[in-house]
Design a protein around this motif. Structure first.
Motif, PDB file in Angstrom:
ATOM      1  N   MET A  63       5.316  -2.337  -8.352  1.00  0.00           N
ATOM      2  CA  MET A  63       4.358  -1.127  -8.582  1.00  0.00           C
ATOM      3  C   MET A  63       4.605  -0.168  -9.841  1.00  0.00           C
ATOM      4  SD  MET A  63       2.026  -1.285  -6.541  1.00  0.00           S
ATOM      5  CE  MET A  63       1.320  -2.470  -5.248  1.00  0.00           C
ATOM      6  N   ALA A  64       5.913   0.037 -10.296  1.00  0.00           N
ATOM      7  CA  ALA A  64       6.209   0.671 -11.334  1.00  0.00           C
ATOM      8  C   ALA A  64       5.097   0.371 -12.581  1.00  0.00           C
ATOM      9  CB  ALA A  64       7.646   0.399 -11.742  1.00  0.00           C
TER      10      ALA A  64
ATOM     11  N   ASN B  61      10.098  13.644 -12.544  1.00  0.00           N
ATOM     12  CA  ASN B  61      11.012  12.869 -12.679  1.00  0.00           C
ATOM     13  C   ASN B  61      10.776  11.553 -13.629  1.00  0.00           C
ATOM     14  OD1 ASN B  61      13.271  11.037 -12.935  1.00  0.00           O
ATOM     15  ND2 ASN B  61      13.533  11.052 -10.626  1.00  0.00           N
ATOM     16  N   THR B  62      10.781  11.550 -15.070  1.00  0.00           N
ATOM     17  CA  THR B  62      10.328  10.294 -15.604  1.00  0.00           C
ATOM     18  C   THR B  62      11.174   9.293 -15.687  1.00  0.00           C
ATOM     19  OG1 THR B  62      11.096  11.492 -17.497  1.00  0.00           O
ATOM     20  CG2 THR B  62       8.736  11.847 -17.142  1.00  0.00           C
ATOM     21  N   ARG B  63      12.490   9.465 -15.036  1.00  0.00           N
ATOM     22  CA  ARG B  63      13.367   8.463 -15.301  1.00  0.00           C
ATOM     23  C   ARG B  63      13.430   7.451 -13.865  1.00  0.00           C
ATOM     24  NH1 ARG B  63      19.071  10.075 -16.091  1.00  0.00           N
ATOM     25  NH2 ARG B  63      19.421   7.872 -16.607  1.00  0.00           N
ATOM     26  N   TRP B  64      12.331   7.602 -13.034  1.00  0.00           N
ATOM     27  CA  TRP B  64      12.357   6.845 -12.054  1.00  0.00           C
ATOM     28  C   TRP B  64      12.217   5.365 -12.173  1.00  0.00           C
ATOM     29  CZ3 TRP B  64       8.441   3.845  -9.709  1.00  0.00           C
ATOM     30  CH2 TRP B  64       7.139   3.886 -10.486  1.00  0.00           C
ATOM     31  N   ILE B  65      11.713   5.006 -12.962  1.00  0.00           N
ATOM     32  CA  ILE B  65      11.627   3.518 -13.329  1.00  0.00           C
ATOM     33  C   ILE B  65      13.018   2.980 -13.684  1.00  0.00           C
ATOM     34  CG2 ILE B  65      10.648   1.495 -14.735  1.00  0.00           C
ATOM     35  CD1 ILE B  65       8.010   3.355 -14.802  1.00  0.00           C
ATOM     36  N   GLU B  66      13.690   3.437 -14.649  1.00  0.00           N
ATOM     37  CA  GLU B  66      15.057   3.473 -15.010  1.00  0.00           C
ATOM     38  C   GLU B  66      15.828   3.221 -13.665  1.00  0.00           C
ATOM     39  OE1 GLU B  66      18.169   5.532 -17.702  1.00  0.00           O
ATOM     40  OE2 GLU B  66      15.892   5.979 -18.216  1.00  0.00           O
TER      41      GLU B  66
ATOM     42  N   VAL C 296       1.020  -1.289   0.034  1.00  0.00           N
ATOM     43  CA  VAL C 296       0.082  -0.067   0.010  1.00  0.00           C
ATOM     44  C   VAL C 296       0.963   1.168   0.080  1.00  0.00           C
ATOM     45  CG1 VAL C 296      -0.351   0.039   2.633  1.00  0.00           C
ATOM     46  CG2 VAL C 296      -2.092   1.063   1.025  1.00  0.00           C
ATOM     47  N   GLU C 297       2.039   1.136   0.752  1.00  0.00           N
ATOM     48  CA  GLU C 297       2.847   2.259   0.679  1.00  0.00           C
ATOM     49  C   GLU C 297       3.751   2.589  -0.408  1.00  0.00           C
ATOM     50  OE1 GLU C 297       4.795   0.403   4.483  1.00  0.00           O
ATOM     51  OE2 GLU C 297       4.817   2.558   4.866  1.00  0.00           O
ATOM     52  N   GLY C 298       3.822   1.242  -1.284  1.00  0.00           N
ATOM     53  CA  GLY C 298       4.714   1.577  -2.608  1.00  0.00           C
ATOM     54  C   GLY C 298       3.614   1.825  -3.577  1.00  0.00           C
ATOM     55  N   TYR C 299       2.244   1.657  -3.421  1.00  0.00           N
ATOM     56  CA  TYR C 299       1.415   2.109  -4.572  1.00  0.00           C
ATOM     57  C   TYR C 299       1.302   3.562  -4.372  1.00  0.00           C
ATOM     58  CZ  TYR C 299      -3.123   2.718  -6.599  1.00  0.00           C
ATOM     59  OH  TYR C 299      -4.246   3.054  -7.438  1.00  0.00           O
ATOM     60  N   LYS C 300       1.246   4.087  -3.133  1.00  0.00           N
ATOM     61  CA  LYS C 300       1.278   5.727  -2.719  1.00  0.00           C
ATOM     62  C   LYS C 300       2.500   6.245  -3.457  1.00  0.00           C
ATOM     63  CE  LYS C 300       0.730   8.484   1.244  1.00  0.00           C
ATOM     64  NZ  LYS C 300      -0.706   9.360   0.591  1.00  0.00           N
TER      65      LYS C 300
ATOM     66  N   LYS D 245       2.754   8.876  -6.928  1.00  0.00           N
ATOM     67  CA  LYS D 245       3.248  10.064  -6.816  1.00  0.00           C
ATOM     68  C   LYS D 245       4.509  10.291  -7.828  1.00  0.00           C
ATOM     69  CE  LYS D 245       4.473  13.871  -4.287  1.00  0.00           C
ATOM     70  NZ  LYS D 245       3.755  15.042  -4.567  1.00  0.00           N
ATOM     71  N   LEU D 246       5.415   9.143  -7.755  1.00  0.00           N
ATOM     72  CA  LEU D 246       6.259   9.328  -8.895  1.00  0.00           C
ATOM     73  C   LEU D 246       5.790   9.356 -10.371  1.00  0.00           C
ATOM     74  CD1 LEU D 246       8.467   6.542  -7.249  1.00  0.00           C
ATOM     75  CD2 LEU D 246       9.466   8.920  -7.757  1.00  0.00           C
TER      76      LEU D 246
END
Ligand code: SF4
Ligand code: SF4
Length: 226
Positions: free
Chosen positions: A174-175, A59-64, A45-49, A53-54
């Motif tokens: 969650m990404a 910052n579009t490079r967060w998944i990378e 649930v925290e990862g989803y939140k 937000k991300l």
């Protein structure tokens, strides 16, 4: 509990903890970030939140960043906090944790957290009476450790049907939009690498000497309404 209710409850749990922590005498301050490592763990649930937000940020490079960090060895839990409590209560031997070594959290930017508002409980509860940079490690009061455990147990219980894991593993899952959708529908399984299933709170790991002092916090948690 559906996802919106879980998120609403999580906000209230964070508020209660942040209020408690604001009354502590701590060395923690802005730009002090030795505790920001890849050792942080959290629930789905925290990862989803965090992922929402991300996704909405610049910052579009967060998944990378997460994908790169996932290639390095990182700490992975073998049991959750509620499992630990149950095993201790039943006198079952605990599995040994592997020391994989920690590196800086991939989100840390100029010694600041760009996700500060939505940082998980595992980050919120990293507090210290002394300066970790100078002393080499954190110094945490026993009562604060008990309170931290109570909150870890509560969040895991509230995220029933969800999973717990390392920040990198949870955000790696969650990404993906389809995984968030599965989670929202209560269909996400915990078979992804590094994730373990959440367990209900059956035994509170609060030592008898801390119970009276902790009662107002317990009452605040019981009063959560969604
Ligand atoms: S826990 Fe330690 S490293 Fe983290 S902010 Fe507090 S004093 Fe700094
Ligand atoms: S998410 Fe933020 S608070 Fe948590 S370890 Fe990373 S930089 Fe630090």
């Amino acid at each position: 509990m559906d996802l919106n209710n879980k998120l609403a409850a999580l906000d209230q749990i964070y508020q209660i903890y942040d209020h408690f922590a604001s009354g502590l005498d701590l060395a923690c301050r802005k730009h002090c970030a030795h505790c920001c490592t890849t050792g942080v763990t959290l629930t789905t649930v925290e990862g989803y939140k965090m992922a929402k937000k991300l996704e909405s940020g610049e910052n579009t490079r967060w998944i990378e960043k997460i994908e790169q960090a996932l290639k390095q060895p990182h700490f992975q839990l073998k049991i959750t906090t509620n499992q630990l409590a149950n095993m201790c209560a039943e006198g079952i031997e605990l599995p040994a944790e592997e020391n994989t070594g920690w590196t800086a959290c991939p989100f840390l930017t100029h010694a600041l957290c760009p996700l500060y508002i939505v940082r998980p409980f595992g980050c919120r509860c990293l507090v210290s009476r002394n300066d970790c940079g100078k002393e080499g490690c954190a110094e945490i009061d026993d009562f604060v450790l008990s309170v931290n455990t109570l909150f870890l147990q509560t969040i895991e219980h509230m995220d029933a049907g969800g999973c717990t894991g390392n920040l990198l593993d949870i955000l790696g899952v969650m990404a993906l939009k389809e995984n968030r959708q599965r989670y929202a529908e209560g269909k996400l399984n915990c078979r992804h690498p590094g994730l373990i299933r959440n367990h209900p709170l059956k035994v509170l790991m609060v030592p008898p000497e801390h119970r009276t002092r902790m009662e107002p916090i317990l009452q605040s948690l019981r009063n959560i309404r969604i």
